[in-house]
Design a protein around this motif. Structure first.
Motif: not given
Length: 329
Positions: A16-29, A166-168, A176-186
């Protein structure tokens, strides 16, 4: 595919740590994509989505909500991408014509109850549904798809899995990050007990509806019976637990990757093992549509539904939408 083992746990492993830079790009996209405006349908659109790759009970939730709307006299249509199928759509699912290789297993399951549309372009699928008479659209998945505006979104959470490590993606199972998904859910819908502390990751004050999986009526006939259980779903443990809690005696079990495409060879092996154990072959409704037709007569299907702690909370969220259903001319 099967989820990598490191997608569970605390996310502190080397992968997970080695893949975290790719995960950050995925989350940003993903963040850039979901920020785009979508088409606003003239009928209510309800989305049953999640934050993780794989199942969380979205289809079961979609079926439950559709039944509640139908009980109010609303003409409900389902909309799904048709994961695992080759058709991009928009196409209306015809169970007698389409199989799981064409439209995916979930679409066939949905189509057994209400008109169902498969569409990679959700807005195009919604337009087709409206033109065909839909008074409300229930989406199975699509929380991260911005092409169609939602009037009500649910963040579905599997209590036995939570949000994994808990990682992307690819460092973890999150789209996507949990809070980002939750923000669009009622509201969030927690299915089962919160075994992983998932609720602690939600924004403060986020409404949470609680439900649990319950077996369908056919499970009563398996109480005290030896069964050989097999499935290819995201969380096989849920199916096996449901059988055990129904009183079935699990003499053997087999699990495959989610959406696994069974062939005749697989079924011959499974039936041989069931015979060896002198057990009844049992699977899920979702798996059943992927079994070669020649073997279906031998397999017992156990369906599941949702039992809600406070069903009135869900009905109250549906009330405003049911009041917006257009009256036919």
């Amino acid at each position: 595919m099967r989820a990598p083992d490191f997608w569970t746990g605390d996310g502190s492993g080397i992968a997970p740590i080695l893949l975290s830079p790719i995960a950050a790009l995925y989350a940003s996209a993903t963040a850039r994509r979901v920020a785009k405006p979508g088409w606003h349908a003239p009928v209510p659109v309800i989305c049953c989505g999640n934050a993780t790759a794989g199942g969380a009970g979205k289809t079961t939730l979609a079926l439950d909500i559709a039944r509640r709307l139908a009980n109010r006299g609303v003409a409900v249509h389902f909309l799904t991408r048709g994961y695992g199928g080759k058709l991009r759509g928009p196409v209306r699912v015809e169970p007698g014509k389409h199989d799981s290789t064409a439209v995916g297993d979930e679409a066939l399951l949905l189509a057994s109850e209400h008109p169902t549309w498969v569409a990679g372009d959700r807005a195009a699928g919604a337009r087709a549904a409206v033109e065909a008479g839909a008074q409300a659209i229930v989406m199975d998945d699509g929380l991260q798809n911005p092409t169609l505006e939602k009037d009500l979104s649910f963040l579905t959470i599997d209590g036995t899995y939570g949000f994994g490590n808990g990682r992307v993606i690819p460092a973890g199972p999150l789209r996507e990050p949990v809070r980002a998904a939750a923000a669009r859910a009622q509201a969030a819908v927690l299915i089962g007990e919160d075994e992983c502390g998932a609720l602690a990751h939600l924004p403060p004050g986020q409404p949470v509806l609680r439900a649990r999986m319950v077996p369908g009526p056919e499970a009563r006939g398996l109480a005290g019976q030896a069964v050989f259980a097999f499935c290819g779903i995201a969380n096989p443990r849920k199916f096996f637990t449901t059988l055990s809690e129904s009183g079935a005696i699990i003499a053997g079990r087999a699990s495959y990757a989610d959406h696994y495409p069974y062939d005749a060879g697989d079924l011959r092996e499974l039936m041989a093992e069931a015979d060896r154990l002198r057990a009844i072959p049992v699977t899920t409704r979702k798996d059943f549509v992927r079994i070669p037709p020649a073997f279906r007569a031998r397999v017992t299907v156990v369906t599941v539904g949702l039992a809600w702690d406070e069903p009135a909370m869900l009905e109250a969220m549906l009330d405003p939408l049911a009041g917006r259903v257009p009256v036919p001319a």
